[in-house]
Design a protein around this motif. Sequence first.
Motif, PDB file in Angstrom:
ATOM      1  N   LEU A 107      47.226  34.354  80.907  1.00 23.44           N
ATOM      2  CA  LEU A 107      48.506  33.718  80.608  1.00 23.44           C
ATOM      3  C   LEU A 107      49.683  34.640  80.874  1.00 23.44           C
ATOM      4  O   LEU A 107      49.606  35.852  80.702  1.00 23.44           O
ATOM      5  CB  LEU A 107      48.541  33.289  79.135  1.00 23.44           C
ATOM      6  N   ALA A 108      50.786  34.023  81.274  1.00 26.88           N
ATOM      7  CA  ALA A 108      52.040  34.749  81.450  1.00 26.88           C
ATOM      8  C   ALA A 108      52.618  35.115  80.092  1.00 26.88           C
ATOM      9  O   ALA A 108      52.332  34.470  79.071  1.00 26.88           O
ATOM     10  CB  ALA A 108      53.034  33.894  82.227  1.00 26.88           C
ATOM     11  N   ALA A 109      53.452  36.135  80.077  1.00 26.13           N
ATOM     12  CA  ALA A 109      54.090  36.562  78.828  1.00 26.13           C
ATOM     13  C   ALA A 109      55.104  35.526  78.370  1.00 26.13           C
ATOM     14  O   ALA A 109      55.699  34.811  79.191  1.00 26.13           O
ATOM     15  CB  ALA A 109      54.780  37.900  79.051  1.00 26.13           C
ATOM     16  N   PRO A 110      55.334  35.421  77.057  1.00 25.84           N
ATOM     17  CA  PRO A 110      56.346  34.484  76.545  1.00 25.84           C
ATOM     18  C   PRO A 110      57.732  34.837  77.044  1.00 25.84           C
ATOM     19  O   PRO A 110      58.029  35.998  77.361  1.00 25.84           O
ATOM     20  CB  PRO A 110      56.247  34.658  75.021  1.00 25.84           C
ATOM     21  N   GLY A 111      58.598  33.829  77.110  1.00 24.27           N
ATOM     22  CA  GLY A 111      59.979  34.075  77.475  1.00 24.27           C
ATOM     23  C   GLY A 111      60.735  34.724  76.335  1.00 24.27           C
ATOM     24  O   GLY A 111      60.318  34.664  75.169  1.00 24.27           O
ATOM     25  N   ALA A 112      61.839  35.368  76.661  1.00 25.48           N
ATOM     26  CA  ALA A 112      62.691  35.950  75.626  1.00 25.48           C
ATOM     27  C   ALA A 112      63.375  34.837  74.838  1.00 25.48           C
ATOM     28  O   ALA A 112      63.491  33.706  75.313  1.00 25.48           O
ATOM     29  CB  ALA A 112      63.729  36.868  76.274  1.00 25.48           C
ATOM     30  N   ALA A 113      63.814  35.159  73.631  1.00 25.98           N
ATOM     31  CA  ALA A 113      64.498  34.166  72.799  1.00 25.98           C
ATOM     32  C   ALA A 113      65.632  33.532  73.590  1.00 25.98           C
ATOM     33  O   ALA A 113      66.430  34.225  74.229  1.00 25.98           O
ATOM     34  CB  ALA A 113      65.030  34.823  71.539  1.00 25.98           C
ATOM     35  N   ARG A 131      55.664  29.236  74.043  1.00 29.80           N
ATOM     36  CA  ARG A 131      56.063  30.445  74.773  1.00 29.80           C
ATOM     37  C   ARG A 131      57.438  30.346  75.422  1.00 29.80           C
ATOM     38  O   ARG A 131      58.130  31.353  75.565  1.00 29.80           O
ATOM     39  CB  ARG A 131      55.014  30.784  75.843  1.00 29.80           C
ATOM     40  N   TYR A 132      57.845  29.119  75.796  1.00 26.54           N
ATOM     41  CA  TYR A 132      59.088  28.979  76.555  1.00 26.54           C
ATOM     42  C   TYR A 132      60.057  27.951  75.977  1.00 26.54           C
ATOM     43  O   TYR A 132      61.070  27.660  76.596  1.00 26.54           O
ATOM     44  CB  TYR A 132      58.767  28.609  78.016  1.00 26.54           C
ATOM     45  N   ALA A 175      63.856  26.188  77.174  1.00 23.75           N
ATOM     46  CA  ALA A 175      64.885  26.924  76.433  1.00 23.75           C
ATOM     47  C   ALA A 175      64.796  28.434  76.639  1.00 23.75           C
ATOM     48  O   ALA A 175      65.788  29.138  76.479  1.00 23.75           O
ATOM     49  CB  ALA A 175      64.779  26.607  74.939  1.00 23.75           C
ATOM     50  N   ALA A 176      63.599  28.942  76.968  1.00 20.75           N
ATOM     51  CA  ALA A 176      63.414  30.393  77.146  1.00 20.75           C
ATOM     52  C   ALA A 176      62.632  30.652  78.430  1.00 20.75           C
ATOM     53  O   ALA A 176      61.468  31.051  78.402  1.00 20.75           O
ATOM     54  CB  ALA A 176      62.689  30.980  75.946  1.00 20.75           C
ATOM     55  N   PRO A 177      63.250  30.418  79.588  1.00 23.44           N
ATOM     56  CA  PRO A 177      62.537  30.557  80.856  1.00 23.44           C
ATOM     57  C   PRO A 177      62.278  32.015  81.208  1.00 23.44           C
ATOM     58  O   PRO A 177      62.898  32.918  80.638  1.00 23.44           O
ATOM     59  CB  PRO A 177      63.512  29.933  81.863  1.00 23.44           C
TER      60      PRO A 177
END
Length: 271
Positions: free
Chosen positions: A132-138, A204-205, A222-224
């Motif tokens: 999995l890709a890392a979560p997006g920033a806030a 995550r995003y 919301a958090a791309p």
Amino acid sequence: MTTPSHPLSALSALSALPDGLGLPAGSVIAQGGAPLLWLADETAEPGSWAQLRPAAESAGLLPVLLHDTHGPAEWWTDRLLPGRMSDPEDHHVEVVLREYWEAVVPDEAEDEDPEGEGAELIAPFGRSWAGLAAPGAAGADPEAEAAGTAEALLASGRLRNPRLGLVPATRSADIPAAIGWTGPTNHENDTARLGAVLRSWEERYGARVVALGFDLLDLSVAAPPRTSAESLAVAAEHFAFAPDNIWQGAGSLREYAQELPGSRQWTFWWD
């Protein structure tokens, strides 16, 4: 399938008392006597997404736009198959994406040159699932982002015959499976498996399901991903989820990934 305790009463109330809830005239779409969603009778106009908020908040329903772009007119009357769907809760995102990836990446044995077109399409990744890709920033508020994306879609004119809809589901990611949407049927017959991925993107995003067409899905984000590296990892997930985005679109993961940094709307289609 995830639904409120009494979806029939909630949906029936919307159908019987639309004026009291600030909704336009509409009706309940049902299959086999089971209510699936409330749908407005008339085409949605820019600015109309806000009409869904009071009913959604009071009845525990979630908003979505349905449209017949790239498909039969009013496909929702006879192409929803909720009985075919399992529950997104029953599937693990890593397992689902790994299986999709292994099914859609080019077969090395069929490549005359292992470093040729097939390898280039999925570069810099190999034929084994990379995780999995890392979560997006806030980022922005997901619900506000969903509202903005919905209004942008309505204003763009891209959606043909868009209708306001309300679905008995507890999270946006479950909307496709809850109504038995069959848009990805050439890739996946059980939309709940895709729902497991949507749940993960929701977490995550900050993704939300905003619009469903015959074979189209639009998400707000919301958090791309922000960087090229983050976007490449997300592009790999998108390819596994909806390979036509690359096969019939950008042509390679590297090219597709260039579209993702900061993008607050993801669109998927299945041929």
